[in-house]
Design a protein around this motif. Sequence first.
Motif, PDB file in Angstrom:
ATOM      1  N   TYR A  96       7.507  -5.685  -1.080  1.00 48.00           N
ATOM      2  CA  TYR A  96       6.150  -5.281  -0.743  1.00 48.00           C
ATOM      3  C   TYR A  96       6.148  -4.036   0.143  1.00 48.00           C
ATOM      4  N   CYS A  97       5.561  -2.980  -0.389  1.00 48.58           N
ATOM      5  CA  CYS A  97       5.366  -1.756   0.401  1.00 48.58           C
ATOM      6  C   CYS A  97       4.139  -1.985   1.278  1.00 48.58           C
ATOM      7  N   THR A  98       4.330  -1.977   2.575  1.00 45.63           N
ATOM      8  CA  THR A  98       3.265  -2.331   3.523  1.00 45.63           C
ATOM      9  C   THR A  98       2.973  -1.134   4.422  1.00 45.63           C
ATOM     10  N   GLU A  99       1.726  -0.729   4.457  1.00 48.91           N
ATOM     11  CA  GLU A  99       1.313   0.423   5.268  1.00 48.91           C
ATOM     12  C   GLU A  99       0.023   0.109   5.995  1.00 48.91           C
ATOM     13  N   PHE A 100      -0.111   0.627   7.212  1.00 49.77           N
ATOM     14  CA  PHE A 100      -1.352   0.442   7.961  1.00 49.77           C
ATOM     15  C   PHE A 100      -1.334   1.331   9.200  1.00 49.77           C
ATOM     16  N   LEU A 101      -2.483   1.411   9.858  1.00 50.14           N
ATOM     17  CA  LEU A 101      -2.624   2.112  11.127  1.00 50.14           C
ATOM     18  C   LEU A 101      -2.954   1.098  12.212  1.00 50.14           C
ATOM     19  N   ILE A 102      -2.427   1.323  13.418  1.00 46.54           N
ATOM     20  CA  ILE A 102      -2.787   0.517  14.578  1.00 46.54           C
ATOM     21  C   ILE A 102      -3.446   1.446  15.592  1.00 46.54           C
ATOM     22  N   HIS A 103      -4.655   1.122  15.997  1.00 42.04           N
ATOM     23  CA  HIS A 103      -5.340   1.888  17.038  1.00 42.04           C
ATOM     24  C   HIS A 103      -4.968   1.254  18.374  1.00 42.04           C
ATOM     25  N   SER A 104      -4.103   1.919  19.115  1.00 40.46           N
ATOM     26  CA  SER A 104      -3.518   1.300  20.296  1.00 40.46           C
ATOM     27  C   SER A 104      -3.310   2.320  21.405  1.00 40.46           C
ATOM     28  N   GLN A 105      -3.431   1.858  22.642  1.00 34.28           N
ATOM     29  CA  GLN A 105      -3.190   2.722  23.797  1.00 34.28           C
ATOM     30  C   GLN A 105      -1.758   2.595  24.308  1.00 34.28           C
ATOM     31  N   THR A 128       9.094  -4.742   2.827  1.00 30.94           N
ATOM     32  CA  THR A 128       9.444  -6.050   3.363  1.00 30.94           C
ATOM     33  C   THR A 128       9.105  -7.145   2.356  1.00 30.94           C
ATOM     34  N   ASN A 129       9.668  -8.327   2.576  1.00 30.87           N
ATOM     35  CA  ASN A 129       9.294  -9.481   1.764  1.00 30.87           C
ATOM     36  C   ASN A 129       8.270 -10.368   2.467  1.00 30.87           C
ATOM     37  N   ASP A 130       7.912 -10.003   3.710  1.00 31.66           N
ATOM     38  CA  ASP A 130       6.971 -10.824   4.481  1.00 31.66           C
ATOM     39  C   ASP A 130       5.938  -9.933   5.175  1.00 31.66           C
ATOM     40  N   PRO A 131       5.033  -9.323   4.401  1.00 31.58           N
ATOM     41  CA  PRO A 131       4.036  -8.442   5.023  1.00 31.58           C
ATOM     42  C   PRO A 131       3.139  -9.169   6.007  1.00 31.58           C
ATOM     43  N   GLY A 132       2.896 -10.460   5.796  1.00 29.38           N
ATOM     44  CA  GLY A 132       2.057 -11.219   6.712  1.00 29.38           C
ATOM     45  C   GLY A 132       2.626 -11.248   8.111  1.00 29.38           C
ATOM     46  N   TRP A 133       3.965 -11.450   8.204  1.00 31.69           N
ATOM     47  CA  TRP A 133       4.599 -11.471   9.521  1.00 31.69           C
ATOM     48  C   TRP A 133       4.499 -10.106  10.203  1.00 31.69           C
ATOM     49  N   VAL A 134       4.676  -9.039   9.408  1.00 34.78           N
ATOM     50  CA  VAL A 134       4.563  -7.686   9.957  1.00 34.78           C
ATOM     51  C   VAL A 134       3.173  -7.466  10.549  1.00 34.78           C
ATOM     52  N   LEU A 135       2.143  -7.877   9.803  1.00 29.23           N
ATOM     53  CA  LEU A 135       0.771  -7.695  10.279  1.00 29.23           C
ATOM     54  C   LEU A 135       0.510  -8.529  11.525  1.00 29.23           C
ATOM     55  N   SER A 136       1.081  -9.732  11.586  1.00 26.93           N
ATOM     56  CA  SER A 136       0.858 -10.590  12.755  1.00 26.93           C
ATOM     57  C   SER A 136       1.465  -9.988  14.013  1.00 26.93           C
ATOM     58  N   GLN A 137       2.570  -9.255  13.866  1.00 24.53           N
ATOM     59  CA  GLN A 137       3.159  -8.569  15.020  1.00 24.53           C
ATOM     60  C   GLN A 137       2.370  -7.322  15.390  1.00 24.53           C
ATOM     61  N   ALA A 138       1.870  -6.637  14.367  1.00 29.84           N
ATOM     62  CA  ALA A 138       1.146  -5.383  14.606  1.00 29.84           C
ATOM     63  C   ALA A 138      -0.177  -5.616  15.331  1.00 29.84           C
ATOM     64  N   VAL A 139      -0.877  -6.690  14.977  1.00 28.93           N
ATOM     65  CA  VAL A 139      -2.203  -6.923  15.553  1.00 28.93           C
ATOM     66  C   VAL A 139      -2.127  -7.175  17.052  1.00 28.93           C
ATOM     67  N   LYS A 140      -0.942  -7.514  17.551  1.00 34.13           N
ATOM     68  CA  LYS A 140      -0.775  -7.717  18.989  1.00 34.13           C
ATOM     69  C   LYS A 140      -0.889  -6.404  19.772  1.00 34.13           C
ATOM     70  N   SER A 151      -6.264  -0.817  10.804  1.00 37.94           N
ATOM     71  CA  SER A 151      -7.105  -0.262   9.735  1.00 37.94           C
ATOM     72  C   SER A 151      -6.220   0.275   8.628  1.00 37.94           C
ATOM     73  N   LYS A 152      -6.860   0.597   7.492  1.00 36.37           N
ATOM     74  CA  LYS A 152      -6.181   1.174   6.324  1.00 36.37           C
ATOM     75  C   LYS A 152      -4.944   0.369   5.933  1.00 36.37           C
ATOM     76  N   ILE A 153      -5.122  -0.950   5.885  1.00 37.20           N
ATOM     77  CA  ILE A 153      -4.029  -1.828   5.503  1.00 37.20           C
ATOM     78  C   ILE A 153      -3.852  -1.763   3.987  1.00 37.20           C
ATOM     79  N   LYS A 154      -2.635  -1.561   3.545  1.00 37.34           N
ATOM     80  CA  LYS A 154      -2.359  -1.483   2.116  1.00 37.34           C
ATOM     81  C   LYS A 154      -1.015  -2.142   1.828  1.00 37.34           C
ATOM     82  N   ILE A 155      -1.020  -3.093   0.915  1.00 41.83           N
ATOM     83  CA  ILE A 155       0.204  -3.796   0.532  1.00 41.83           C
ATOM     84  C   ILE A 155       0.363  -3.683  -0.978  1.00 41.83           C
ATOM     85  N   ASP A 156       1.463  -3.095  -1.429  1.00 37.83           N
ATOM     86  CA  ASP A 156       1.728  -2.925  -2.860  1.00 37.83           C
ATOM     87  C   ASP A 156       2.925  -3.773  -3.269  1.00 37.83           C
TER      88      ASP A 156
END
Length: 552
Positions: free
Chosen positions: A234-243, A276-288, A293-298
């Motif tokens: 799974y090709c996983t891409e996204f943006l995190i708006h973070s300080q 990755t084979n586990d995009p869900g785990w990647v997103l769960s770490q990123a949201v912290k 935004s602009k989440i895309k999983i292929d």
Amino acid sequence: MGYLNIDGKIFYNMVVNASNRLEEQKDFVNSLNVFPVPDGDTGTNMSMTLRNAVLEVASLDEKSIEIIGRQMAKGALMGARGNSGVILSQIFRGIAKGIEGKKNVDSLEFANGLAEGARFAYKAVMRPTEGTILTIIRAASESAVKSDKKDIAELMEGVCDYSKSVLDKTPDMLPVLKKAKVVDAGGMGLLVILQGMYEALKNHMENVRLKEASGAKMQSAAKNLGEQNIKYGYCTEFLIHSQTSDIEDFRKKLQNIGDSMVVVKDEDIIKVHIHTNDPGWVLSQAVKLGEMSKIKIDNMREQHRHILNIDDFKEDSSVEENHGEKELAQETEPKKYAFISVSIGDGINSIFKDLGVDYVIEGGQTMNPSTEDILNCINKLNSENVFVLPNNKNVIMAANQAAELSDKTVKVIPTKTIPQGITAITAFNSDYELDENVSAMEEAIATVTTGVVTYAVRDTELDEKDIKQGDILGLIEGKIEKVGRDKFQVCSDIIDEMTGENSELISIYYGEGCSENEVNEFVKKLEVKYEDMDIQCYSGKQPLYYFIVSVE
């Protein structure tokens, strides 16, 4: 021992090393931008183009220089970004032509390949300008052809020395370079490539590995892989708006659960790409870290199966997001007309979509879409005729190249700015025939004057203006006309210069660095000042430019 002949393997090592050297020096090449505005991307475009050429043959076990050259030329052609990238792709196309029919080449045959590269590069540009990358490839080819060296390493040494001496003279060929006290950026990028090729020969480099691109879009050589070899699906891409300022911990968490990882922080945005084979785990770490935004999983395995079913030049070999493209609804009957627009900024993207654009490719300054990006969009449209609005002078050549590669009827309207693109599509009439629409749109964009307000990225002196880093710059039709410290005042100043007695409409698109309340107050003042004109204001949300302004 020297190199009396080079085959495909040696040529491949030469180009991989050149790609690595350009990747290392791309920021320096970018910094040679004549104008001190935040859009210098020559080095980035050339690096990504050359990288695509290498990736095209990365998994080929081939010694024929003809086949390696031809496939590299194809990779460069499809991956070409910006004018410098398109010219570079044509250089490789010419080299491939020059070494056609050869399993290996001697010094004279290699020199002839460089000569063909120069010929193809000049042919690709309607009005060639000396003092640019064209001059350097011509110098390189002339030096090679005149050389009496049998050893190709020695030949390349002379090519590099002569090319550098000519590059140093480019400020005398182009006054704008002399004023800015820089050499040509494209020429410097090509010199870095030539030096990288020479270095590989000089040091007898073998099995050179392509280094990971820093912050660049990772291209896939999927068509050369079996589906079973795709380790991470799974090709996983996204943006995190973070300080957050430290992203090392986040990067370390990801490095063991995938590959092709790119984690880059740009101001308050973290750009993430990973296979990755586990995009869900990647997103769960990123949201912290912040809002996403602009989440895309292929699904790359699914895409690989699709790749294998389409023909050679129409391959969708990229498994990455096509610059924020929107998905198209599949239509049973083809439309008569369809539009593709290159744009950046959520607000401006929405304007184009509202005006009927079928496909918006996110890109523009600092993020030029490739020939393949545009071609993929063209091929996905179910339409008899496709209009492409580049909306940037550095995208027009790639758009034209994509149009030539498509088997559809494609018309590139040469829009150089966002306002020109908006005006072009408003001039479109679905009842017109194709040529009538082309004429109407080209006539319409000629009536548009465009200005932008941005900031200086470095100190310089240009057109008798003393510019300091951080100054606010007002440009009209690409020329710096106003320098100040207040973005609203500079915007007001350029509008003054842009308007005349026949002006009827002022359009303002404000960017990410502007407060909506302050913009509203600014517009109220303009409405008083220009009471006989219509003033339209939109939230463009574009980066880099505080304001994009047009007067018609």
